[in-house]
Design a protein around this motif. Structure first.
Motif, PDB file in Angstrom:
ATOM      1  N   PHE A 170      -1.928   4.069 -11.192  1.00 18.83           N
ATOM      2  CA  PHE A 170      -0.454   4.050 -11.352  1.00 18.83           C
ATOM      3  C   PHE A 170       0.005   3.252 -10.033  1.00 18.83           C
ATOM      4  O   PHE A 170       1.783   2.796 -10.318  1.00 18.83           O
ATOM      5  N   ALA A 171      -0.114   3.707  -9.325  1.00 21.21           N
ATOM      6  CA  ALA A 171       0.285   2.971  -7.748  1.00 21.21           C
ATOM      7  C   ALA A 171       0.121   0.921  -8.309  1.00 21.21           C
ATOM      8  O   ALA A 171       1.491   0.477  -7.951  1.00 21.21           O
ATOM      9  N   ALA A 172      -0.448   0.657  -8.908  1.00 22.04           N
ATOM     10  CA  ALA A 172       0.024  -1.137  -8.984  1.00 22.04           C
ATOM     11  C   ALA A 172       0.971  -1.222 -10.045  1.00 22.04           C
ATOM     12  O   ALA A 172       1.156  -2.241  -9.638  1.00 22.04           O
ATOM     13  N   GLU A 173       1.701  -0.505 -11.203  1.00 22.85           N
ATOM     14  CA  GLU A 173       2.669  -0.632 -11.498  1.00 22.85           C
ATOM     15  C   GLU A 173       3.860  -0.728 -11.107  1.00 22.85           C
ATOM     16  O   GLU A 173       4.919  -0.884 -11.898  1.00 22.85           O
ATOM     17  N   ARG A 174       3.823   0.010  -9.467  1.00 25.42           N
ATOM     18  CA  ARG A 174       4.719   0.566  -8.783  1.00 25.42           C
ATOM     19  C   ARG A 174       5.362  -0.895  -7.260  1.00 25.42           C
ATOM     20  O   ARG A 174       4.501  -1.211  -7.170  1.00 25.42           O
ATOM     21  N   ASN A 175       6.738  -0.627  -7.545  1.00 27.91           N
ATOM     22  CA  ASN A 175       6.294  -1.678  -6.305  1.00 27.91           C
ATOM     23  C   ASN A 175       6.812  -1.143  -4.974  1.00 27.91           C
ATOM     24  O   ASN A 175       6.518  -1.813  -4.157  1.00 27.91           O
TER      25      ASN A 175
ATOM     26  N   LEU B 266      -3.321  12.456  -3.021  1.00 30.43           N
ATOM     27  CA  LEU B 266      -2.482  11.581  -4.066  1.00 30.43           C
ATOM     28  C   LEU B 266      -2.717  10.238  -4.328  1.00 30.43           C
ATOM     29  O   LEU B 266      -2.253   9.609  -4.952  1.00 30.43           O
ATOM     30  N   ALA B 267      -2.605   9.810  -2.875  1.00 31.15           N
ATOM     31  CA  ALA B 267      -2.584   8.329  -3.126  1.00 31.15           C
ATOM     32  C   ALA B 267      -4.020   8.337  -4.158  1.00 31.15           C
ATOM     33  O   ALA B 267      -4.069   7.068  -4.569  1.00 31.15           O
ATOM     34  N   LYS B 268      -4.901   8.901  -3.731  1.00 32.50           N
ATOM     35  CA  LYS B 268      -6.166   8.268  -4.445  1.00 32.50           C
ATOM     36  C   LYS B 268      -6.260   8.259  -5.589  1.00 32.50           C
ATOM     37  O   LYS B 268      -6.427   7.207  -6.168  1.00 32.50           O
TER      38      LYS B 268
ATOM     39  N   LEU C 163       0.917  -1.097   0.231  1.00 32.98           N
ATOM     40  CA  LEU C 163      -0.145  -0.356  -0.151  1.00 32.98           C
ATOM     41  C   LEU C 163       0.461   1.607   0.038  1.00 32.98           C
ATOM     42  O   LEU C 163       2.051   1.366   0.926  1.00 32.98           O
ATOM     43  N   PRO C 164       0.044   2.355  -0.569  1.00 29.63           N
ATOM     44  CA  PRO C 164       1.428   3.386  -0.606  1.00 29.63           C
ATOM     45  C   PRO C 164       1.381   3.815   1.263  1.00 29.63           C
ATOM     46  O   PRO C 164       0.692   3.672   1.856  1.00 29.63           O
ATOM     47  N   ILE C 165       2.781   4.226   1.455  1.00 34.09           N
ATOM     48  CA  ILE C 165       2.884   4.613   2.954  1.00 34.09           C
ATOM     49  C   ILE C 165       3.175   6.108   2.799  1.00 34.09           C
ATOM     50  O   ILE C 165       3.695   7.172   2.042  1.00 34.09           O
ATOM     51  N   ILE C 166       2.313   6.533   4.023  1.00 29.45           N
ATOM     52  CA  ILE C 166       1.492   8.121   3.754  1.00 29.45           C
ATOM     53  C   ILE C 166       3.530   8.459   5.197  1.00 29.45           C
ATOM     54  O   ILE C 166       2.497   7.593   6.272  1.00 29.45           O
TER      55      ILE C 166
END
Length: 253
Positions: A177-182, A168-170, A148-151
């Motif tokens: 975009f987030a699904a293609e990042r590690n 931004l996370a939303k 998950l994105p870390i804030i």
């Protein structure tokens, strides 16, 4: 003298009549008390609950939900307040909505909608799961960290920055975009200084227009990878352009 005797006779009830009245009142009192006592007992024991079922829960176990609800096997299904059960369950941050159904004669069925983990909040050395509104769901207490994105930040001190980090996370989630990042870390300081570290690349983002900024970032990431350029940061805060700052010098696109 006769008149006086008549008055005395009418002014006082005979002893037998008084006893009958007292006995009658006692009988009525006992009947009333017995009625309410019997109905109270019936309210507790009538149609006892033999089965409690839960649906819609993935993060909370049935045992946890049963504990939160305060309902027990053998409680009266008739006397149970569905609204009270719902209020108890909604005290859990994981529970978003509750539907309580009485399935006579013996089953209580509870359908819940759970909050979904949206991001991880890293504050003061602790990791917390938060929903899309920034509400803390639970603290991570083991080594397994979901993607998950870390804030990073303190929501109590930087409320506006934290709200922008959530936005931004939303945008990252909704655009794919987030699904293609590690790994994504969003630094929730002041809105105009909002930054992210995306797979090791430092990106200055600023506040607002997140979908457009992410669109501008995609070709830059690809070009940086192809050229193998060591990048100090990418700056997306300027309208309709981006600045790529290599370790040695600056290239403006």
């Amino acid at each position: 003298m006769r008149i006086n005797r008549v008055k005395k006779r009418h002014g006082k009830l005979p002893l037998g009549s008084m006893k009958k009245s007292v006995v009658l009142l006692l009988i009525i009192a006992v009947a009333v008390i017995s009625y309410f006592a019997i109905n109270s007992i019936r309210a507790v024991t009538l149609l006892p609950i033999e089965k409690i079922t839960f649906a819609g829960n993935r993060h909370l176990t049935d045992e946890e939900l049963r504990s939160f609800s305060g309902v027990h096997i053998k409680d009266s299904l008739v006397a149970l307040s569905g609204h009270a059960v719902g209020r108890q369950l909604l005290k859990s941050p994981w529970v978003r909505s509750v539907t309580v159904l009485k399935e006579y004669p013996e089953t209580l069925s509870v359908v819940i909608k759970e909050a979904e983990p949206f991001a991880l909040l890293d504050t003061e050395g602790h990791l917390f799961l938060v929903d899309e509104r920034g509400k803390i769901l639970d603290e991570l207490r083991d080594d397994s960290v979901p993607f998950l994105p870390i804030i990073t930040g303190d929501p109590a001190k930087e409320k506006e920055g934290f709200a922008e980090a959530l936005s931004l996370a939303k945008a990252m989630n909704e655009t794919g975009f987030a699904a293609e990042r590690n790994q994504i870390e969003i630094i929730g300081s002041r809105p105009e200084e909002l930054e992210a570290v995306i797979d090791g690349t430092h990106v200055k983002i600023g506040a607002g227009d997140y979908e457009q900024k992410l669109e501008r970032l995609l070709p830059l990431e690809e070009e940086v990878r192809k050229r193998g350029i060591p990048v100090e940061y990418i700056d997306l805060r300027f309208a309709n352009r981006a600045v790529v700052k290599p370790i040695a010098d600056t290239v403006v696109r």
